[in-house]
Every structure is written in C-alpha cells, then in structure tokens.
Design a protein around this motif. Structure first.
Motif, PDB file in Angstrom:
ATOM      1  N   LEU A 173      16.646 -44.421 -26.049  1.00 29.58           N
ATOM      2  CA  LEU A 173      17.237 -43.289 -26.727  1.00 29.58           C
ATOM      3  C   LEU A 173      18.120 -43.527 -27.889  1.00 29.58           C
ATOM      4  N   PRO A 174      19.062 -44.460 -27.451  1.00 26.90           N
ATOM      5  CA  PRO A 174      19.991 -44.553 -28.551  1.00 26.90           C
ATOM      6  C   PRO A 174      19.501 -45.113 -29.831  1.00 26.90           C
ATOM      7  N   VAL A 175      18.329 -45.858 -29.662  1.00 29.08           N
ATOM      8  CA  VAL A 175      17.775 -46.490 -30.964  1.00 29.08           C
ATOM      9  C   VAL A 175      17.097 -45.388 -31.569  1.00 29.08           C
ATOM     10  N   LEU A 176      16.382 -44.190 -30.878  1.00 32.08           N
ATOM     11  CA  LEU A 176      15.792 -43.159 -31.241  1.00 32.08           C
ATOM     12  C   LEU A 176      16.521 -42.300 -32.140  1.00 32.08           C
ATOM     13  N   ILE A 177      17.900 -41.932 -31.685  1.00 30.45           N
ATOM     14  CA  ILE A 177      18.516 -40.818 -32.113  1.00 30.45           C
ATOM     15  C   ILE A 177      19.922 -41.480 -32.773  1.00 30.45           C
ATOM     16  N   ARG A 178      20.141 -42.839 -32.673  1.00 35.09           N
ATOM     17  CA  ARG A 178      21.191 -43.225 -33.313  1.00 35.09           C
ATOM     18  C   ARG A 178      22.657 -42.702 -32.717  1.00 35.09           C
ATOM     19  N   THR A 199       7.568 -37.254 -10.924  1.00 34.20           N
ATOM     20  CA  THR A 199       6.490 -38.437 -10.610  1.00 34.20           C
ATOM     21  C   THR A 199       6.980 -39.758 -11.413  1.00 34.20           C
ATOM     22  N   THR A 200       7.996 -39.880 -12.101  1.00 37.95           N
ATOM     23  CA  THR A 200       8.304 -41.200 -12.713  1.00 37.95           C
ATOM     24  C   THR A 200       9.746 -41.806 -11.899  1.00 37.95           C
ATOM     25  N   PRO A 201       9.640 -43.091 -11.663  1.00 33.62           N
ATOM     26  CA  PRO A 201      10.801 -43.577 -11.082  1.00 33.62           C
ATOM     27  C   PRO A 201      11.855 -43.475 -11.897  1.00 33.62           C
ATOM     28  N   PRO A 202      13.146 -42.894 -11.047  1.00 35.99           N
ATOM     29  CA  PRO A 202      14.268 -42.461 -11.680  1.00 35.99           C
ATOM     30  C   PRO A 202      14.863 -43.855 -12.380  1.00 35.99           C
ATOM     31  N   LEU A 203      14.771 -44.996 -12.096  1.00 40.89           N
ATOM     32  CA  LEU A 203      15.125 -46.170 -12.514  1.00 40.89           C
ATOM     33  C   LEU A 203      14.840 -46.332 -13.907  1.00 40.89           C
ATOM     34  N   VAL A 204      13.597 -46.031 -14.186  1.00 37.47           N
ATOM     35  CA  VAL A 204      12.529 -46.250 -15.302  1.00 37.47           C
ATOM     36  C   VAL A 204      13.342 -45.234 -16.412  1.00 37.47           C
ATOM     37  N   GLN A 205      13.604 -43.720 -15.778  1.00 33.10           N
ATOM     38  CA  GLN A 205      14.156 -42.773 -16.598  1.00 33.10           C
ATOM     39  C   GLN A 205      15.425 -43.218 -17.105  1.00 33.10           C
ATOM     40  N   LEU A 206      16.308 -43.692 -16.156  1.00 35.38           N
ATOM     41  CA  LEU A 206      17.518 -44.283 -16.895  1.00 35.38           C
ATOM     42  C   LEU A 206      17.658 -45.355 -17.805  1.00 35.38           C
ATOM     43  N   PHE A 207      16.647 -46.321 -17.679  1.00 29.96           N
ATOM     44  CA  PHE A 207      16.559 -47.386 -18.676  1.00 29.96           C
ATOM     45  C   PHE A 207      16.053 -46.824 -19.942  1.00 29.96           C
ATOM     46  N   TRP A 208      15.191 -45.711 -19.916  1.00 33.32           N
ATOM     47  CA  TRP A 208      14.702 -45.311 -21.023  1.00 33.32           C
ATOM     48  C   TRP A 208      15.888 -44.288 -21.760  1.00 33.32           C
ATOM     49  N   ILE A 233      12.193 -48.590 -26.663  1.00 32.45           N
ATOM     50  CA  ILE A 233      11.574 -47.245 -27.004  1.00 32.45           C
ATOM     51  C   ILE A 233      10.066 -47.375 -26.424  1.00 32.45           C
ATOM     52  N   GLU A 234       9.410 -48.409 -27.176  1.00 30.31           N
ATOM     53  CA  GLU A 234       8.024 -48.231 -26.911  1.00 30.31           C
ATOM     54  C   GLU A 234       7.653 -48.767 -25.316  1.00 30.31           C
ATOM     55  N   THR A 235       8.495 -49.937 -25.116  1.00 26.13           N
ATOM     56  CA  THR A 235       8.289 -50.535 -23.561  1.00 26.13           C
ATOM     57  C   THR A 235       8.667 -49.815 -22.744  1.00 26.13           C
ATOM     58  N   TYR A 236       9.804 -49.002 -22.431  1.00 31.48           N
ATOM     59  CA  TYR A 236       9.950 -48.247 -21.561  1.00 31.48           C
ATOM     60  C   TYR A 236       9.081 -46.816 -21.386  1.00 31.48           C
ATOM     61  N   MET A 264      15.961 -39.382 -37.252  1.00 35.25           N
ATOM     62  CA  MET A 264      14.708 -39.226 -36.355  1.00 35.25           C
ATOM     63  C   MET A 264      13.456 -40.140 -37.098  1.00 35.25           C
ATOM     64  N   ASN A 265      13.529 -40.960 -37.928  1.00 36.84           N
ATOM     65  CA  ASN A 265      12.495 -41.660 -38.592  1.00 36.84           C
ATOM     66  C   ASN A 265      12.142 -43.087 -38.174  1.00 36.84           C
ATOM     67  N   TYR A 266      12.282 -43.191 -36.829  1.00 35.88           N
ATOM     68  CA  TYR A 266      11.924 -44.261 -36.073  1.00 35.88           C
ATOM     69  C   TYR A 266      10.413 -44.795 -36.335  1.00 35.88           C
ATOM     70  N   GLN A 267      10.121 -46.080 -36.868  1.00 31.57           N
ATOM     71  CA  GLN A 267       8.666 -46.718 -36.986  1.00 31.57           C
ATOM     72  C   GLN A 267       8.415 -46.925 -35.483  1.00 31.57           C
ATOM     73  N   TRP A 268       7.664 -45.879 -34.838  1.00 31.56           N
ATOM     74  CA  TRP A 268       7.213 -46.731 -33.518  1.00 31.56           C
ATOM     75  C   TRP A 268       5.917 -47.807 -33.703  1.00 31.56           C
ATOM     76  N   ASN A 269       5.980 -48.564 -32.552  1.00 31.88           N
ATOM     77  CA  ASN A 269       4.983 -49.864 -33.025  1.00 31.88           C
ATOM     78  C   ASN A 269       4.913 -50.310 -31.455  1.00 31.88           C
ATOM     79  N   PHE A 270       3.545 -49.944 -31.106  1.00 32.64           N
ATOM     80  CA  PHE A 270       3.262 -50.200 -29.780  1.00 32.64           C
ATOM     81  C   PHE A 270       2.644 -51.573 -29.671  1.00 32.64           C
TER      82      PHE A 270
END
Lengths: 221, 225
Positions: free
Chosen positions: B79-84, B65-74, A189-192, A1-7
């Motif tokens: 998410l996989p980048v964030l929680i590996r 209020t956010t488009p479901p397609l944006v949620q799906l992409f997120w 992450i940042e973009t979406y 959970m130590n991701y470096q956010w960079n906007f």
C-alpha cells in the motif's frame, strides 16, 4: 495514484510460486490429517467419563485454544530444540503448531457433534447388545460426522489460511516465496496482490461449498 | 537434562509488559474501528440495493477467505508504494485488523439482524416507523443482545491474530519475546513465559465470555447454542 502496474515480473517467477504452492499444499495436507484425527481422539477423550482421560484432554484443548498459533509455532521452532536432542525443521515446527492447534479446535467440534445425538440412539444400540465403543463407531459417529461436516470444512479452510504462518520460520510456502520475489524485484504490490488472489481463488469455492452444505443439512434435519 | 533458568526473563519483565500493552493497543484499535465498520458492511449487505450489497459482500468474503498475514504484508509493503504514505507497523496492523475483523463482525451483525422475527419489522412499520428507524430503535437493540457471545468470540480471535504484527517488527508481546530470546539465549524460558502470558490473558477473556453466554442463555436471548 499513477502507479504503473507490472505483473510480468511476478509471472517470470511462476516456477518459484508453484514451488511455494507445493509447500503450502504439503503443510496443509499434513496438518489436516494430523489435526482432524488427533482432534477426534482428544474429542473422544474429553467425552470419556474417566478423569484420567478427561482431564488431560480438557487441559490440552484449553491451552491450545487460548494461545495464538504463531506463538505455538515459534515455541516449537525456537524453544523445543532446547529440550529434544534433534533438529526441528521449519516444516516440523509449523506442522506441530498448526496440527495441535487444529486438533484442539476440532476436538470441540467432535464433542459438540457427538453430544448432539439423541440419548435414544445410545439406548437403542445398547438394547441391541453393542458395547459403548461399538455403539460409538457404528451408530453415533456416522450420524454425528454428517452434522459436523460444515464445521469441519470451516476448520480445513482455517488450516489452509494458517499455513501462511509457516513463513515466519522461513518454511518455503506461497507467502514465503512471495516475500522473496517482492524483495528481489521491488514489486510488493503486484506480488502480494497475486498471492492474495491465489488464496482467494483457491478458498472461495470451498467457502461457497460449505455454505451450500450448511443449507442442505439445515433442510435435512 | 536441560537446566531451566527464568532469571533472564524476569530481568526483562518490563519489556514483556510493554509488549503486552502494545498487543492490547492493537487489539483495542482494531475493535474500535472494526465494530462500526462491520455494522456498516452488514447494513450495506442487507440493504437490498445491489450497488451497496455487492461491494460489501465482496469485501466481507475477500477478507474472510484470504490469510490475515497476506493482508498484513499487502498493507505494510504494498500500500505505501501505491499511495505514497509512510506506513508504520502499527498503522498497517491497525488497518489490516480493523478491516479483517470488520468482515467477521459484519457476518455476526448480519446473523443477529436476520434472527429477529419478521413480526418485529411489521409491528415497527405499523407504528409508522421508516425502515431505518425500525432498524435503529427496534431491530438492532434486540439483535446486539443476541450477538454478544459471538462478538466476544471474535474479539478473542482478533487478539490472537494480532500476534502476526510481530512479523512486521511491531513491538507486541511476541516480538518482544523474540528479541529477549535472542539477547539472552534463553528461547525456551522466554517463549514459554510469553505463551503463558497469552494463555492467562486470553483464558480470562474466554471465561468472561462463557459466563456472559450462560447468563444470556438463561434469559433465552443468545444465538449461540
């Protein structure tokens, strides 16, 4: 959970996002105008007693309400060019799919609104010598539109959300630009997150306004 | 004049059928998680405790209020980048549509619960029930019955929304249709048949919902007018 956010990398592409936002707004405006006006025509046709008007309108509404809008967009983009002699651009395909879909949904709103007006209003207009069309235009619709307003703003919000589906046919809108930025900088992450926030910030005030409108109308009636 | 030829579609009927099964699988999974989660969100929002009500309200409003397609992409790309974790298209779709439909179901639950007359709460309290007991034994059973038409409507909306998973390469009906269209060079027939299948299945559900709605309207228990 130590991701470096960079906007910073996202905001370097602000011009691309703005370009996408313009595309989103253009598609939204086209679909809003086409969808809501075509919906009125179809709603009136469904209300007509004549079977020649009534039946096709019903078929249209049922078909477009009961198929996913993404299927409609892809149909217009990939399948329709086989039948017509000209190119279908991504904007055309998306606008056709979303407008026709919204027309079907708003037709039901118009029909419900018109039906909610008491028969006495019709009788009174007839007593004043108006024809059916005149009564509809001068007496019934102005009252009905007021009642339909919350449902119609809800539709507008839905149309705005649906505009993201145009990215499936590579139309340049916010999400499509987001896809490009994310694959260019490897920063999904940042973009979406930014894209989601943009939609939220833009639509949430509209949602609140609709709530407020609903409450005011509920009190007024 | 274009010559229609449905034979290539028929030859790939098994792929389309598999796609339909996958579509129903995503819809079913999202419903199975979305309804309980929606109830939890609604109860939290109605709890009167700010630390519960506020986050629940935020989740509901954000996902509505956010488009479901944006949620799906997120959920699929971010998410996989964030929680590996390795995210399959099915997992991303199940997660997105569970939370997204939960946000909508929460509002259905809330509407149903709020529509129950205050006298029912008072009577339950007079009989010595605690608020959670009255909610479980008195309010919810009555509210759920009123919510059924709105539920069916939401479930149908959900099924239509699941087509978005085709954009992250999950082999649902729409994705299969796209594949077959590219393979056979018959996009017109393939997409027409796919639209026809969606129409048939969804219309069937819609008609069932309307039938049920009419039955409930007769007994005066529906909140949909």
């Amino acid at each position: 959970m130590n991701y470096q956010w960079n906007f910073a990398a996202v905001f370097e592409h602000t011009d691309a996002l703005l370009h996408g936002a313009v595309g989103t707004l253009r598609l939204f405006a086209i679909c809003l105008v086409l969808g809501l006006s075509l919906g009125l025509v179809i709603g009136l046709a469904r209300y007509a007693r004549h079977r020649l008007l009534n039946w096709p309108a019903t078929a249209f509404v049922e078909f477009f309400r009961n198929t996913p809008v993404l299927v409609q967009i892809l149909w217009f983009y990939f399948a329709l060019p086989m039948l017509v002699p000209f190119e279908i651009s991504p904007l055309m395909a998306a606008a056709l799919g979303i407008s026709l879909n919204s027309a079907a949904f708003s037709a039901e709103i118009y029909r419900g609104g018109i039906q909610s007006i008491e028969p006495g209003q019709w009788e009174a207009s007839r007593a004043l010598g108006m024809t059916g069309l005149q009564a509809m235009r001068r007496i019934i619709l102005p009252q009905a539109i007021r009642r339909m307003l919350p449902a119609l703003t809800n539709r507008a919000i839905e149309i705005f959300k649906m505009s993201t589906l145009a990215s499936a046919v590579a139309y340049v809108e916010l999400l499509q630009q987001g896809k490009l930025i994310a694959s260019l900088n490897f920063n999904p992450i940042e973009t979406y997150s930014v894209i989601a926030l943009v939609f939220f910030v833009f639509l949430f005030p509209l949602v609140r306004a609709t709530y407020a409108l609903e409450r005011r109308l509920a009190k007024g009636d | 004049m274009y010559r229609w030829d449905f034979l290539p579609v028929l030859a790939n009927a098994d792929l389309l059928l598999q796609g339909l099964v996958n579509t129903l699988a995503v819809t079913g999974t999202a419903l199975a998680f979305g309804i309980p989660l929606g109830l939890a969100l609604a109860l939290a929002r109605l709890s009167g405790r700010r630390w519960l009500a506020w986050p629940a309200g935020f989740v509901i409003e954000f996902f509505r209020t956010t488009p479901p397609l944006v949620q799906l992409f997120w959920f699929f790309f971010a998410l996989p980048v964030l929680i590996r974790v390795e995210m399959t298209p099915f997992m991303a779709a199940a997660l997105t549509f569970s939370i997204q439909s939960a946000a909508f179901f929460a509002e259905v639950f809330r509407g149903g619960i709020v529509s129950i007359e205050r006298g029912q709460w008072e009577a339950a309290r007079a009989l010595g029930m605690t608020p959670p007991q009255s909610m479980r034994r008195i309010i919810l059973p009555q509210a759920v019955k009123r919510m059924i038409p709105a539920f069916m409507e939401r479930a149908i909306e959900l099924m239509k929304t699941t087509t978005l998973v085709a954009t992250v390469s999950y082999a649902d009906l729409l994705f299969q249709a796209n594949e077959i269209a590219q393979k056979t060079f018959r996009p017109l027939e393939v997409f027409t048949v796919a639209a026809g299948i969606y129409f048939t299945v969804i219309l069937l559900f819609s008609l069932m919902a309307r039938q049920l709605e009419r039955r409930l309207a007769v007994s005066g228990e529906s909140t949909v007018h």
